[in-house]
Scaffold this active site. Sequence first.
Site, mmCIF file in Angstrom:
data_model
loop_
_atom_site.group_PDB
_atom_site.id
_atom_site.type_symbol
_atom_site.label_atom_id
_atom_site.label_comp_id
_atom_site.label_asym_id
_atom_site.label_seq_id
_atom_site.Cartn_x
_atom_site.Cartn_y
_atom_site.Cartn_z
ATOM 1 C CG ASN A 10 -1.479 -0.911 1.462
ATOM 2 O OD1 ASN A 10 -2.663 -1.544 -0.399
ATOM 3 N ND2 ASN A 10 -2.080 -2.354 2.248
ATOM 4 C CE1 TYR A 22 0.939 5.230 6.713
ATOM 5 C CE2 TYR A 22 -1.266 5.374 5.966
ATOM 6 C CZ TYR A 22 -0.506 4.606 6.740
ATOM 7 O OH TYR A 22 -0.551 3.919 7.662
ATOM 8 C CG ASN A 71 7.194 1.539 6.123
ATOM 9 O OD1 ASN A 71 6.681 0.412 6.091
ATOM 10 N ND2 ASN A 71 6.801 2.782 6.051
ATOM 11 C CB ALA A 74 0.607 -4.162 6.800
ATOM 12 C CG HIS A 77 2.655 -4.669 12.177
ATOM 13 N ND1 HIS A 77 3.576 -4.374 13.069
ATOM 14 C CD2 HIS A 77 2.130 -4.221 11.380
ATOM 15 C CE1 HIS A 77 3.754 -2.608 12.423
ATOM 16 N NE2 HIS A 77 2.914 -2.080 11.623
ATOM 17 C CG ASP A 84 11.964 -16.662 9.524
ATOM 18 O OD1 ASP A 84 12.708 -15.884 10.945
ATOM 19 O OD2 ASP A 84 11.351 -17.291 9.371
ATOM 20 C CD GLU A 95 10.209 -2.457 12.643
ATOM 21 O OE1 GLU A 95 9.235 -1.931 12.188
ATOM 22 O OE2 GLU A 95 11.523 -2.968 12.805
ATOM 23 C CG HIS A 97 7.127 1.285 10.821
ATOM 24 N ND1 HIS A 97 5.938 1.031 10.047
ATOM 25 C CD2 HIS A 97 7.600 1.068 11.740
ATOM 26 C CE1 HIS A 97 6.340 -0.582 10.472
ATOM 27 N NE2 HIS A 97 7.039 -0.277 11.047
ATOM 28 C CB ILE A 98 5.022 6.949 6.920
ATOM 29 C CG1 ILE A 98 5.737 6.486 5.879
ATOM 30 C CG2 ILE A 98 4.405 8.296 6.962
ATOM 31 C CD1 ILE A 98 5.441 6.578 4.412
ATOM 32 C CB SER A 99 2.171 6.337 11.033
ATOM 33 O OG SER A 99 1.610 5.022 11.383
ATOM 34 N NE ARG A 104 -2.055 3.640 12.114
ATOM 35 C CZ ARG A 104 -1.442 3.090 10.905
ATOM 36 N NH1 ARG A 104 -0.343 3.375 10.097
ATOM 37 N NH2 ARG A 104 -2.818 3.190 10.192
ATOM 38 N NE ARG A 108 -2.080 0.135 11.916
ATOM 39 C CZ ARG A 108 -2.097 -0.527 10.399
ATOM 40 N NH1 ARG A 108 -1.370 -0.909 10.051
ATOM 41 N NH2 ARG A 108 -3.173 -0.471 9.809
#
Length: 138
Positions: A10, A22, A71, A74, A77, A84, A95, A97-99, A104, A108
Site C-alpha cells: 500500500n 501519511y 518499511n 503491514a 506486524h 527471517d 526499519e 515507519h511513516i506513522s 495506532r 501495530r
Amino acid sequence: MKIIIINGPNLNLLGTREPEIYGKTTFQDYFSQLQFKHKEVELTFFQSNVEGELIDKIQEVGFDYDGIILNAAAYTHTSVGIGDAVKAIKTPVIEVHISNTFSREDFRHQSFVAPHSKGIVIGFGLHSYDLALQAFLE
C-alpha cells in the site's frame, strides 16, 4: 555507498491513501528529493504489495549493499518470513515507519523485523527515510 529503500504493501498509494496519516506527497516525489539531497549515495527503491517479492528483494540485495531501509508496512506486524529474511542476510537493515505505529492499533505494536534490525525510525512522516539514511552515513 549503496543503499536501497524497500517498501511494502500500500505504500504505492502514498499521496492519496489516508493523507491525514501519511501525508500528501507521493513516494516517487519524495524519493527524487532524497536522491537530490544525497548525491553521494547510490540510492534505489523497490516497492511491492506481495510478501514473497519483498523477501526475494531482501535476499537479492542482502549481501552486497551497504544498507537497507525497510518499511515492510503491514507485513511488519504479520510476516515471520520477512523477519527471517532480515535475520538471514549480512546487510544492515533499518526499519522505518511513516506513522507512529505505537499510537495506532495494538496489533501495530509488534514487529517481526525489529529484533533483526540495526535500528528503527518511527513516526516522523516521510522524513523517517532521511533519518534512516543519515544513520547509515554517520
